[in-house]
Design a protein around this motif. Structure first.
Motif, mmCIF file in Angstrom:
data_model
loop_
_atom_site.group_PDB
_atom_site.id
_atom_site.type_symbol
_atom_site.label_atom_id
_atom_site.label_comp_id
_atom_site.label_asym_id
_atom_site.label_seq_id
_atom_site.Cartn_x
_atom_site.Cartn_y
_atom_site.Cartn_z
ATOM 1 N N SER A 5 -83.578 99.262 -46.827
ATOM 2 C CA SER A 5 -83.387 98.148 -45.910
ATOM 3 C C SER A 5 -84.171 98.313 -44.620
ATOM 4 O O SER A 5 -84.012 97.530 -43.687
ATOM 5 C CB SER A 5 -81.901 97.994 -45.581
ATOM 6 N N ALA A 8 -89.122 95.068 -44.041
ATOM 7 C CA ALA A 8 -89.117 93.658 -44.402
ATOM 8 C C ALA A 8 -90.556 93.185 -44.526
ATOM 9 O O ALA A 8 -91.484 93.813 -44.011
ATOM 10 C CB ALA A 8 -88.383 92.843 -43.340
ATOM 11 N N SER A 11 -93.997 87.339 -44.118
ATOM 12 C CA SER A 11 -93.940 85.926 -44.525
ATOM 13 C C SER A 11 -94.355 85.665 -45.968
ATOM 14 O O SER A 11 -94.244 84.536 -46.429
ATOM 15 C CB SER A 11 -94.843 85.088 -43.610
ATOM 16 N N ALA A 13 -93.678 85.538 -49.545
ATOM 17 C CA ALA A 13 -92.538 85.592 -50.469
ATOM 18 C C ALA A 13 -92.911 86.266 -51.781
ATOM 19 O O ALA A 13 -92.089 86.974 -52.377
ATOM 20 C CB ALA A 13 -92.016 84.186 -50.735
ATOM 21 N N LYS A 17 -91.072 89.578 -53.287
ATOM 22 C CA LYS A 17 -90.466 89.571 -54.618
ATOM 23 C C LYS A 17 -91.037 90.689 -55.477
ATOM 24 O O LYS A 17 -90.294 91.367 -56.197
ATOM 25 C CB LYS A 17 -90.700 88.210 -55.288
ATOM 26 N N PRO A 22 -86.949 92.476 -48.665
ATOM 27 C CA PRO A 22 -86.517 91.213 -48.059
ATOM 28 C C PRO A 22 -87.601 90.607 -47.173
ATOM 29 O O PRO A 22 -88.481 91.319 -46.668
ATOM 30 C CB PRO A 22 -85.309 91.626 -47.218
ATOM 31 N N LEU A 23 -87.545 89.320 -46.991
ATOM 32 C CA LEU A 23 -88.381 88.668 -45.993
ATOM 33 C C LEU A 23 -87.808 88.937 -44.605
ATOM 34 O O LEU A 23 -86.620 89.252 -44.450
ATOM 35 C CB LEU A 23 -88.434 87.158 -46.245
ATOM 36 N N ARG A 24 -88.661 88.815 -43.604
ATOM 37 C CA ARG A 24 -88.235 89.112 -42.240
ATOM 38 C C ARG A 24 -87.012 88.298 -41.833
ATOM 39 O O ARG A 24 -86.101 88.804 -41.162
ATOM 40 C CB ARG A 24 -89.396 88.818 -41.279
ATOM 41 N N VAL A 25 -86.952 87.025 -42.258
ATOM 42 C CA VAL A 25 -85.819 86.176 -41.872
ATOM 43 C C VAL A 25 -84.517 86.653 -42.511
ATOM 44 O O VAL A 25 -83.428 86.329 -42.029
ATOM 45 C CB VAL A 25 -86.079 84.704 -42.253
ATOM 46 N N GLU A 26 -84.640 87.424 -43.580
ATOM 47 C CA GLU A 26 -83.457 87.943 -44.274
ATOM 48 C C GLU A 26 -83.035 89.304 -43.747
ATOM 49 O O GLU A 26 -81.919 89.754 -44.018
ATOM 50 C CB GLU A 26 -83.741 88.050 -45.774
ATOM 51 N N ALA A 27 -83.920 89.977 -43.043
ATOM 52 C CA ALA A 27 -83.628 91.318 -42.524
ATOM 53 C C ALA A 27 -84.263 91.458 -41.148
ATOM 54 O O ALA A 27 -85.178 92.250 -40.927
ATOM 55 C CB ALA A 27 -84.168 92.383 -43.475
ATOM 56 N N ALA A 28 -83.761 90.668 -40.216
ATOM 57 C CA ALA A 28 -84.361 90.617 -38.881
ATOM 58 C C ALA A 28 -84.266 91.946 -38.145
ATOM 59 O O ALA A 28 -85.054 92.213 -37.230
ATOM 60 C CB ALA A 28 -83.693 89.512 -38.056
#
Length: 255
Positions: A5, A8, A11, A13, A17, A22-28
Motif C-alpha cells: 500500500s 500508488a 493516473s 489506470a 491494473k 491503486p490509483l492515486r485517488v484511491e490511495a492518497a
C-alpha cells in the motif's frame, strides 16, 4: 501501512491494473507514486526523504558508461557468472532489482531472465526494457533480457520453467545493509529498501537457486559480510567493496 500500500499510480489506470497497484485517488496517503516524467516511468516520493525520482535507464547514464567502458568479460560479475572465452551461459537474475547487473551480462552476450518480486520495481524494469528495445544502441541487448514478476524464493522453479530459459547460472544479490558516504545513494537505497525490505529469507532463496541452477549459483555480497546461512561456497571472488560467493554444481564449458 503494508509494503503493497506504499505505492500508488498517478493516473494510468491500465498501469495500475497490470501491476495490481491503486490509483492515486484511491490511495492518497501512499508515500510513493509511479508516474510518467520526461517520457519514462519513475517512482517518486518526498525529495527530502527519497531524493530524485527512481527510474530504470539502460540507454544513458551510468549503465551506458559501464556498457562502453566497464571492462567487458574481465568484470568481476562476468568472471563470477562464468563468461569466459567461448563460454556464454544463460543466467537467471533472481533478484533483478533495477536490472543493472542483468544488463551487464546481457551486454556481454548472455541470455538473462530477470525475476523481480516488487511490483513497482518490476514496472520500472518493464519501462526501461521497452525504451532500451527502441534504441538502436541497446535493442540487441534488450532482446536478450526477459522479465517476470514473481518471488524467486517461493516459485523460482515454475518461473524458470515457464520462461524457457535454461538456468545454467543463477545470480543472487539479496538486500543487505549498505554503507556509503553518498547522500544521494543513501536516499535511492532508502526508497528501494522501503519497497523491497531486507532479505531475511535469503537462505530460502539460496536453497531454491541451488535446486534450480544446472551449473552454478553466484551470490553477490558486501566484501566483509558473512556468507548466506547454508552450504559453504566453493569459491570466492573479491573486489574492492563486494565479493561473489560461488556455489558450483559442475563446470561451464564452451558450446
Amino acid at each position: 501501512m503494508s509494503i503493497g500500500s506504499r505505492v500508488a499510480v498517478e493516473s494510468d489506470a491500465d498501469l495500475a491494473k497490470r501491476w495490481a497497484l491503486p490509483l492515486r485517488v484511491e490511495a492518497a496517503d501512499a508515500p510513493l507514486m509511479l508516474r510518467v516524467e520526461a517520457g519514462r516511468l519513475v517512482l517518486a516520493g518526498d525529495p527530502g526523504t527519497y531524493g530524485h525520482p527512481l527510474a530504470v535507464d539502460f540507454v544513458a547514464g551510468r549503465v551506458a558508461h559501464r556498457r562502453r567502458f566497464g571492462g567487458g568479460r574481465g568484470q568481476l560479475i562476468a568472471r563470477a557468472c562464468g563468461l569466459g572465452k567461448g563460454v556464454t551461459p544463460s543466467v537467471v537474475d533472481a533478484t533483478a532489482g533495477l536490472g543493472r547487473d542483468a544488463f551487464v551480462l546481457a551486454s556481454l552476450g548472455a541470455e538473462v531472465l530477470l525475476v523481480e518480486r516488487v511490483a513497482a520495481i518490476a514496472a520500472l524494469l518493464e519501462d526501461g526494457l521497452v525504451r532500451a528495445s527502441a534504441d538502436p544502441d541497446t535493442a540487441e541487448i534488450a532482446a536478450r533480457m526477459r522479465l517476470v514478476h514473481g518471488d524467486a524464493g517461493r516459485d523460482l522453479a515454475r518461473r524458470v520453467e515457464e520462461s524457457g530459459i535454461a538456468p545454467q547460472v543463477i545470480h543472487l544479490d539479496p538486500m543487505f545493509p549498505h554503507r556509503t558516504k553518498s547522500a544521494l545513494v543513501k536516499k535511492e537505497m532508502r526508497l528501494f529498501r522501503e519497497l523491497a525490505g531486507d532479505d531475511a529469507d535469503a537462505p530460502r532463496l539460496l536453497e531454491a537457486a541451488l535446486d534450480v541452477a544446472t551449473h552454478r549459483v553466484v551470490v553477490k555480497r558486501p566484501r566483509k559480510a558473512p556468507p548466506i546461512a547454508g552450504p559453504s561456497p566453493r569459491h570466492t571472488l573479491e573486489g574492492k567493496t563486494s565479493r561473489y560467493d560461488l556455489y558450483v554444481h559442475r563446470a561451464l564449458t564452451a558450446s
